[in-house]
Design an enzyme around this catalytic site. Sequence first.
Site, PDB file in Angstrom:
ATOM      1  CG  ASN A   9      -6.904 -22.474 -19.547  1.00 57.44           C
ATOM      2  OD1 ASN A   9      -7.186 -23.177 -18.581  1.00 57.44           O
ATOM      3  ND2 ASN A   9      -5.731 -22.538 -20.160  1.00 57.44           N
ATOM      4  CD1 TRP A  10     -11.886 -19.933 -15.982  1.00 60.24           C
ATOM      5  CD2 TRP A  10     -12.956 -20.868 -14.252  1.00 60.24           C
ATOM      6  NE1 TRP A  10     -13.185 -19.480 -16.000  1.00 60.24           N
ATOM      7  CE2 TRP A  10     -13.866 -20.039 -14.957  1.00 60.24           C
ATOM      8  CE3 TRP A  10     -13.432 -21.554 -13.133  1.00 60.24           C
ATOM      9  CZ2 TRP A  10     -15.200 -19.886 -14.560  1.00 60.24           C
ATOM     10  CZ3 TRP A  10     -14.753 -21.411 -12.738  1.00 60.24           C
ATOM     11  CH2 TRP A  10     -15.628 -20.577 -13.448  1.00 60.24           C
ATOM     12  CE  LYS A  11      -3.524 -20.378 -18.315  1.00 60.33           C
ATOM     13  NZ  LYS A  11      -2.283 -19.760 -18.732  1.00 60.33           N
ATOM     14  CG  HIS A  95      -2.486 -24.747 -22.392  1.00 57.26           C
ATOM     15  ND1 HIS A  95      -1.361 -24.254 -21.756  1.00 57.26           N
ATOM     16  CD2 HIS A  95      -3.323 -23.692 -22.544  1.00 57.26           C
ATOM     17  CE1 HIS A  95      -1.532 -22.957 -21.532  1.00 57.26           C
ATOM     18  NE2 HIS A  95      -2.707 -22.594 -21.998  1.00 57.26           N
ATOM     19  CD  GLU A  97      -0.030 -22.532 -18.659  1.00 56.93           C
ATOM     20  OE1 GLU A  97      -1.061 -23.051 -18.205  1.00 56.93           O
ATOM     21  OE2 GLU A  97       0.105 -21.298 -18.795  1.00 56.93           O
ATOM     22  CD  GLU A 167      -3.571 -20.402 -25.558  1.00 53.64           C
ATOM     23  OE1 GLU A 167      -4.408 -19.653 -25.063  1.00 53.64           O
ATOM     24  OE2 GLU A 167      -3.031 -21.331 -24.932  1.00 53.64           O
ATOM     25  N   GLY A 173       0.360 -15.377 -20.113  1.00 49.09           N
ATOM     26  CA  GLY A 173       0.575 -14.975 -18.724  1.00 49.09           C
ATOM     27  C   GLY A 173       1.686 -13.955 -18.549  1.00 49.09           C
ATOM     28  CB  SER A 213      -1.407 -11.341 -22.441  1.00 47.50           C
ATOM     29  OG  SER A 213      -0.433 -11.981 -21.654  1.00 47.50           O
ATOM     30  N   GLY A 234      -6.917 -16.747 -20.365  1.00 47.79           N
ATOM     31  CA  GLY A 234      -6.462 -17.305 -19.092  1.00 47.79           C
ATOM     32  C   GLY A 234      -6.769 -16.340 -17.956  1.00 47.79           C
ATOM     33  N   GLY A 235      -5.767 -15.584 -17.535  1.00 48.88           N
ATOM     34  CA  GLY A 235      -5.877 -14.696 -16.374  1.00 48.88           C
ATOM     35  C   GLY A 235      -7.141 -13.845 -16.338  1.00 48.88           C
TER      36      GLY A 235
HETATM   37  P1  PGA Z   1      -3.351 -15.829 -20.436  1.00 52.01           P
HETATM   38  O1  PGA Z   1      -3.466 -17.421 -20.714  1.00 52.01           O
HETATM   39  O2  PGA Z   1      -4.595 -15.199 -20.999  1.00 52.01           O
HETATM   40  O3  PGA Z   1      -3.277 -15.718 -18.934  1.00 52.01           O
HETATM   41  O4  PGA Z   1      -2.118 -15.360 -21.107  1.00 52.01           O
HETATM   42  C1  PGA Z   1      -3.975 -17.912 -21.906  1.00 52.01           C
HETATM   43  C2  PGA Z   1      -3.882 -19.425 -21.926  1.00 52.01           C
HETATM   44  O5  PGA Z   1      -2.912 -19.967 -21.404  1.00 52.01           O
HETATM   45  O6  PGA Z   1      -4.769 -20.107 -22.464  1.00 52.01           O
END
Ligand code: PGA
Length: 252
Positions: A9-11, A95, A97, A167, A173, A213, A234-235
């Site tokens: 997930n490149w956000k 998600h 977010e 999640e 994050g 994470s 994500g990251g």
């Molecule tokens: P993260 O994000 O790996 O940076 O914690 C995961 C996500 O939000 O899907």
Amino acid sequence: MRIPIIAGNWKMYKNEAEAFELGAELKKRLEDVVSLKIVLCPPFTALFSVKKAIEGSNLFLGAQNMHWEDQGAYTGEISAKMLMSLGCSFVILGHSERRIHFGETNEMTNKKLKKAIEIGLSPILCVGEKLEQRETEKTEEVVEKQLEGAFEGLKEIEAEKVVIAYEPVWAIGTGKTATPKQANEVHRFIREKLGLLYKDEIAEKVNILYGGSVKPENSNELLSEPDIDGALVGGASLKADSFEKIVRSKLS
Ligand code: PGA
């Protein structure tokens, strides 16, 4: 048999050129990996260039959100049909977010889920509790409500097409990860809940990914848990090296 999935997930990161470069690099590095599905979810603006970058490879393209209508006066929105025409196979829905910053509700996620399946996209439905909910032992209650809301009205044949990503919000994050045991417990709970909403046979078909994470340092342990079918990253998906390592840890 569930085929494991590792999704990035490149956000809201990577412009068009950067996204092309990362897509092309991953295509090169991961061409031998055929036993699991690797999904890249760049921002909308980079979908086309990543599609070009990974053309002819074993990598799948996914989006991070969509609207539930096919078209209409919805400024700033993108439909499932538009994503399909761009070559997407997956879409991340609900998600945390989106829920926290953009007011997305279980009802909205439910409408999106139905539309994604109708159009032929595989939805990656995100569920998970906030820190205070975990601390007050409300994790199962919260996840149960999110599942019931999202799956409302879905038939068995639709439900088995959903990919779930557990999640925990406190792990996204933040560098904090659920321990493999903590994550596996919730994954098992999700599968049991699906068994009750539908039947065990359906629950057994659904892929349940862990997200929050995930990095090369912890992916091996997390991904070897019996109920963890893959990861939503994500990251660590923004660098070819760390994403490749996470993918390979599911192979070992
Ligand atoms: P993260 O994000 O790996 O940076 O914690 C995961 C996500 O939000 O899907």
